[in-house]
Structure formats: structure tokens, C-alpha cells
Design a protein around this motif. Sequence first.
Motif, PDB file in Angstrom:
ATOM      1  N   GLU A  74       0.782  -1.252  -0.059  1.00  0.00           N
ATOM      2  CA  GLU A  74       0.176   0.172  -0.229  1.00  0.00           C
ATOM      3  C   GLU A  74       0.745   1.270   0.264  1.00  0.00           C
ATOM      4  O   GLU A  74       0.735   2.302  -0.725  1.00  0.00           O
ATOM      5  CB  GLU A  74      -1.002  -0.044   1.296  1.00  0.00           C
ATOM      6  N   ARG A  80      -3.369  -2.362  -2.263  1.00  0.00           N
ATOM      7  CA  ARG A  80      -3.539  -3.242  -1.024  1.00  0.00           C
ATOM      8  C   ARG A  80      -4.633  -4.395  -1.424  1.00  0.00           C
ATOM      9  O   ARG A  80      -5.806  -3.901  -1.962  1.00  0.00           O
ATOM     10  CB  ARG A  80      -4.009  -2.151   0.102  1.00  0.00           C
ATOM     11  N   HIS A  82      -7.996  -6.212  -1.404  1.00  0.00           N
ATOM     12  CA  HIS A  82      -9.274  -5.853  -1.230  1.00  0.00           C
ATOM     13  C   HIS A  82     -10.062  -6.981  -0.722  1.00  0.00           C
ATOM     14  O   HIS A  82     -11.016  -6.960   0.224  1.00  0.00           O
ATOM     15  CB  HIS A  82     -10.018  -5.139  -2.346  1.00  0.00           C
ATOM     16  N   ARG A  83      -9.662  -8.169  -1.352  1.00  0.00           N
ATOM     17  CA  ARG A  83     -10.354  -9.386  -1.069  1.00  0.00           C
ATOM     18  C   ARG A  83      -9.538 -10.823  -1.245  1.00  0.00           C
ATOM     19  O   ARG A  83      -8.390 -10.441  -1.714  1.00  0.00           O
ATOM     20  CB  ARG A  83     -11.665  -9.458  -1.588  1.00  0.00           C
ATOM     21  N   ARG A 119      -8.683  -4.186  -5.365  1.00  0.00           N
ATOM     22  CA  ARG A 119     -10.266  -3.813  -5.699  1.00  0.00           C
ATOM     23  C   ARG A 119     -10.600  -4.016  -7.229  1.00  0.00           C
ATOM     24  O   ARG A 119     -11.773  -4.397  -7.374  1.00  0.00           O
ATOM     25  CB  ARG A 119     -10.410  -2.158  -5.324  1.00  0.00           C
TER      26      ARG A 119
END
Length: 147
Positions: A74, A80, A82-83, A119
Amino acid sequence: MVAGARVLFASEHPAGPAAAAALRIGKDDLVCEVQRVRLADGKPIVLERSLFPADRFPGMLDSRLDGSLYELLEVRYGLRPHRARESLEPVTARVREAEALEVPEGAPLMLVERIAYARSGEPLEYARDLFRGDRTKVVVWTSELED
């Protein structure tokens, strides 16, 4: 518990078939591999093996690798997870795994295989983590699923 990490190995090399499929790259494309032992109160709890697409994270291996790798992604790269998709499988410790985790050969471990996504849906990490069976509890939360 106080968290910590000890880096065992870090290198850049061709992805190979499994990592290439998980990361949606070519099998000869380079990945940054980081192997660490995660510590809880100074004692081994997880043997981590994480692979990241090298072209998305240039110079990653020049960074400190004993802290949060997701924080590194990040702060340095603006990405970063997200899932993630994780699968859990009970396994037993082989010789080198047992040594790294300070357990007897054949001790129960939980293998967690993970693909972490940005994301945007882009895969960022392919990991295979081995958790000590005697020091780990797995808790799963389920939320409403999207159609």
C-alpha cells in the motif's frame, strides 16, 4: 501476543505453472518470492511463502520484509488487497517445515492457500501458509453474498 517475522528467503525467479495461473501471468514471468516465519511472542506460528508479480512491484525485495507485506504494498505501490480467496487443508509437517516451525516431523499443520486481489480484481499475491496446529484457531466470518 507480540507479532514478529523472520525472513528466511527472498528472491526473484520465474513464476512456474501454479503461481502463473493464480497471478494470471506467464509461467516464465518473474515473481518476488518471500518466505518468512511469523512469530507470536517470539515463537514460530506460521511458515509463509508469498509470491508477488515482479513487474507490478519493482524493487520490492529491496524493502524491509519483516513487517506487514500488505502495508508495504500500500505505502510503496498504492495497492492493497481488497479481498482474498483462501482454501484450508489439514496437512502434516515435513522435515524442513518442522524445523522452521519448531515442531516434530509429522505434526499437524493447517495449509492456507490464498490468492489476494486488488479492488480492481487484479491478483496481487499467491501464498501458501502453514500454520501450527497446536497454536492456531481458525475463525470464519460470512457476510451476505453478492449475486
